[in-house]
Design a protein around this motif. Sequence first.
Motif, short mmCIF file in Angstrom:
data_model
loop_
_atom_site.label_atom_id
_atom_site.label_comp_id
_atom_site.label_asym_id
_atom_site.label_seq_id
_atom_site.Cartn_x
_atom_site.Cartn_y
_atom_site.Cartn_z
N HIS A 1 49.84 51.72 35.13
CA HIS A 1 49.17 53.00 34.84
C HIS A 1 50.12 54.08 34.34
CE1 HIS A 1 45.00 52.26 36.20
NE2 HIS A 1 45.58 51.34 36.97
N THR B 1 45.27 48.53 30.59
CA THR B 1 44.70 48.29 31.90
C THR B 1 43.36 47.57 31.81
OG1 THR B 1 43.81 50.55 31.87
CG2 THR B 1 45.88 50.20 33.05
N GLU C 1 55.33 43.19 45.52
CA GLU C 1 55.58 44.61 45.71
C GLU C 1 57.07 44.96 45.77
OE1 GLU C 1 51.95 46.44 48.20
OE2 GLU C 1 52.85 44.67 49.17
N ASP D 1 48.61 48.25 39.35
CA ASP D 1 47.47 47.79 40.15
C ASP D 1 47.85 46.51 40.87
OD1 ASP D 1 45.54 49.73 39.56
OD2 ASP D 1 44.99 48.73 37.69
N ARG D 2 47.42 46.39 42.13
CA ARG D 2 47.76 45.19 42.91
C ARG D 2 46.52 44.68 43.63
NH1 ARG D 2 53.14 44.21 42.98
NH2 ARG D 2 54.47 45.92 42.21
N ASP D 3 46.50 43.36 43.85
CA ASP D 3 45.40 42.76 44.57
C ASP D 3 45.63 42.84 46.07
OD1 ASP D 3 47.19 40.71 45.25
OD2 ASP D 3 46.36 39.27 43.82
N ALA E 1 50.68 42.16 41.42
CA ALA E 1 50.22 42.78 40.17
C ALA E 1 50.18 41.68 39.11
CB ALA E 1 51.17 43.89 39.75
N PRO F 1 48.87 45.65 34.30
CA PRO F 1 48.47 46.42 35.47
C PRO F 1 49.06 47.83 35.54
CG PRO F 1 50.28 44.98 36.06
CD PRO F 1 49.98 44.72 34.60
#
Length: 303
Positions: free
Chosen positions: A177, A203, A245, A221-223, A228, A175
């Motif tokens: 970046h 990614t 988080e 990236d997280r839902d 993540a 996840p």
Amino acid sequence: MSENTTGEQYRLTAGDYAATVTETGAGLRELNHRGEPLLLSYGPDEPAPAAFGQLLIPWPNRVDRGRYTFDGTEYQLDVSEPELDCAIHGLVRWTTWRPVRQEPHAVTLAYSLHGSTGYPFRLDIEVTYTLDAGTGLTVRLVSRNAGTRPAPYAHGTHPYLTVGEPLDDCVLTLPGHRYQPVDGRMLPSGPTVDVSGTEYDFTAPRRIGTQAVDVAFTGLDRDADGRAWVRLEGSRRATRFWLDEAQPWLEVYTADQVPPASRRRGIGVEPMTGPPNALGSGTDLIRLAPGESYAGVWGVCHG
């Protein structure tokens, strides 16, 4: 009383999942689904190799020359990685933890970290491992400042995902970046870099091949639940890992320097509250006031 090198073995089961947690370091020694390993494991009578499944408190990764300054005072930790002149992976991974609660599917272990010359602060730590037949393993780590003054704090853990075959043939999805470049001593060498167009861009799902990875990622990236996700996919099955988080960093390591039987047969995915040398640089370092706690949660599942 266990005669194993790693002490008592706390065995958990739920549905098709089974796990073993050790008295030494409250480490996650093994996790299986339908008898297939989801993590690289080791025997009960051997020390955890290459930090397999260990908890990294009160810092993960490295501290440059073991030196850091907090509130105007300089401290010197033992240099536990002399080949790179660093202190590595905290102070609790070889200690004896005590059981607090135990059920067939869950166990909570605790440890009181008393002050030392290099870290003259007091932490009370609890970790709970919980298996669920549907969602797999969830791990919750909570550290409380039990001392009389603010304490610098960071944490991580060190599982290695596996699908039972060499990494070269596996597909990885990460996840992150941004990644943290490091120098020859594995310490940050500059600001984080966008993964776009680099060899560290996973990614989108991508075959690992012969690539070696040993860097920290951030910008995850997280839902919708703030998780993540990492996914390692082989020819027959896949293993997934998630972090909440509270841990904005993820170290990823392709197990190139672990014992030969496990080399490049799993990938280290290490949730961290800060980057390498956080204790020394102060980057994302947590300042725990007396009585204050910090919690992080992560998990592993089949699929």
